[in-house]
Design a protein around this motif. Structure first.
Motif, PDB file in Angstrom:
ATOM      1  N   TYR A  80      10.285   5.112 -48.334  1.00  0.00           N
ATOM      2  CA  TYR A  80      11.641   5.210 -47.781  1.00  0.00           C
ATOM      3  C   TYR A  80      12.665   5.336 -48.913  1.00  0.00           C
ATOM      4  CZ  TYR A  80      16.007   3.602 -45.648  1.00  0.00           C
ATOM      5  OH  TYR A  80      17.316   3.486 -45.259  1.00  0.00           O
ATOM      6  N   ASN A  81      12.573   4.454 -49.899  1.00  0.00           N
ATOM      7  CA  ASN A  81      13.544   4.472 -51.002  1.00  0.00           C
ATOM      8  C   ASN A  81      13.465   5.746 -51.836  1.00  0.00           C
ATOM      9  OD1 ASN A  81      14.704   2.023 -50.361  1.00  0.00           O
ATOM     10  ND2 ASN A  81      13.487   0.848 -51.810  1.00  0.00           N
ATOM     11  N   ARG A 126      19.201   6.102 -43.969  1.00  0.00           N
ATOM     12  CA  ARG A 126      19.644   5.949 -45.362  1.00  0.00           C
ATOM     13  C   ARG A 126      21.166   5.937 -45.447  1.00  0.00           C
ATOM     14  NH1 ARG A 126      15.972   7.357 -49.799  1.00  0.00           N
ATOM     15  NH2 ARG A 126      17.799   6.785 -50.991  1.00  0.00           N
ATOM     16  N   GLN A 127      21.831   6.755 -44.611  1.00  0.00           N
ATOM     17  CA  GLN A 127      23.292   6.765 -44.605  1.00  0.00           C
ATOM     18  C   GLN A 127      23.842   5.435 -44.095  1.00  0.00           C
ATOM     19  OE1 GLN A 127      24.485  10.153 -42.310  1.00  0.00           O
ATOM     20  NE2 GLN A 127      23.696  11.626 -43.797  1.00  0.00           N
ATOM     21  N   GLU A 155      17.064  10.138 -42.813  1.00  0.00           N
ATOM     22  CA  GLU A 155      18.323  10.423 -43.511  1.00  0.00           C
ATOM     23  C   GLU A 155      19.474   9.668 -42.858  1.00  0.00           C
ATOM     24  OE1 GLU A 155      18.966  11.913 -46.367  1.00  0.00           O
ATOM     25  OE2 GLU A 155      16.819  12.204 -46.612  1.00  0.00           O
ATOM     26  N   GLY A 197      12.772   8.587 -50.631  1.00  0.00           N
ATOM     27  CA  GLY A 197      13.100   9.721 -49.771  1.00  0.00           C
ATOM     28  C   GLY A 197      11.905  10.622 -49.539  1.00  0.00           C
ATOM     29  N   GLY A 212      21.461   2.480 -46.680  1.00  0.00           N
ATOM     30  CA  GLY A 212      21.207   2.666 -48.095  1.00  0.00           C
ATOM     31  C   GLY A 212      19.744   2.393 -48.410  1.00  0.00           C
ATOM     32  N   ASP A 213      19.485   1.965 -49.635  1.00  0.00           N
ATOM     33  CA  ASP A 213      18.120   1.644 -50.051  1.00  0.00           C
ATOM     34  C   ASP A 213      17.753   0.232 -49.616  1.00  0.00           C
ATOM     35  OD1 ASP A 213      17.610   4.065 -51.289  1.00  0.00           O
ATOM     36  OD2 ASP A 213      18.189   3.367 -53.282  1.00  0.00           O
TER      37      ASP A 213
END
Length: 157
Positions: A57-58, A90-91, A87, A60, A94-95
Motif C-alpha cells: 500500500y505504502n 491514499r488521498q 488512490e 503504491g 496518506g501512508d
C-alpha cells in the motif's frame, strides 16, 4: 403440605436443574467459540500479512497487492478498480506509518476453505485520530489469499 404442593415443588426443582445444566452447556460452547475466534489465526502470520499489505500500500504497488487477492475477489473487482480505490484511500489517509495486529476471528468455512478476518490498529499520515485496517483472508490448504481490505479512520470534533 399436601401431595399436590410436593409434586409442584418437585417439578419446579426439576425445571431449575434442567435450566442450570442447559445454561452451563451453552456457556461452555460459547467459550470454545470465543477461544477459536481469538486464536483462530497464527499471530506471527497475521503480523506478516499486515506488514506485507502495508508495504505494498505504502509503495503504491497496486499490481502487487492485486496478486494477493483470490480469484473470487478478482471477479468482484478488477485491477484498475482496485488501483482507483487505493488512490482514493491514499488521498484520504496518506501512508500507513505504523500498524499493530490486534486480533483475528474465524468467519466460517465453505467448500473446504476457511475464512478469517484480521484486525489491525494503524497510525496514518493523513489523519490525526486512530485508524484501523481489516483484512479478510481465505485459507485453502496451505494457500492463503486476500479476499477483502478495509481501512477506516475516526474523526472527532
Amino acid at each position: 403440605m399436601n401431595k399436590m404442593t410436593n409434586v409442584l415443588l418437585g417439578v419446579i426443582l426439576l425445571i431449575g436443574l434442567l435450566n442450570l445444566a442447559l445454561t452451563a452447556s451453552l456457556a461452555g460452547r460459547q467459550s470454545t467459540v470465543a477461544a477459536e475466534s481469538v486464536s483462530g489465526f497464527d499471530n506471527g502470520l497475521a503480523r506478516r500479512w499486515g506488514d506485507r499489505v502495508t508495504n505494498l500500500y505504502n509503495r503504491g504497488d497496486h499490481a502487487g497487492l492485486y496478486t494477493l487477492f483470490n480469484q473470487q475477489a478478482k471477479v468482484k473487482i478488477s485491477g484498475d478498480q482496485l488501483e482507483s480505490q487505493l488512490e482514493k484511500l491514499r488521498q484520504l489517509f496518506g501512508d500507513i506509518e505504523e500498524s499493530a495486529f490486534q486480533n483475528s476471528m474465524k468467519l466460517g468455512e465453505k467448500g473446504g476453505e476457511q475464512y478469517y478476518q484480521l484486525h489491525y490498529s494503524l497510525r496514518v499520515t493523513g489523519k490525526e485520530g486512530p485508524a484501523t485496517m481489516r483484512l479478510s483472508l481465505v485459507v485453502d490448504g496451505d494457500q492463503i489469499s486476500l479476499y477483502g481490505l478495509t481501512i477506516n479512520a475516526t474523526e472527532s470534533l
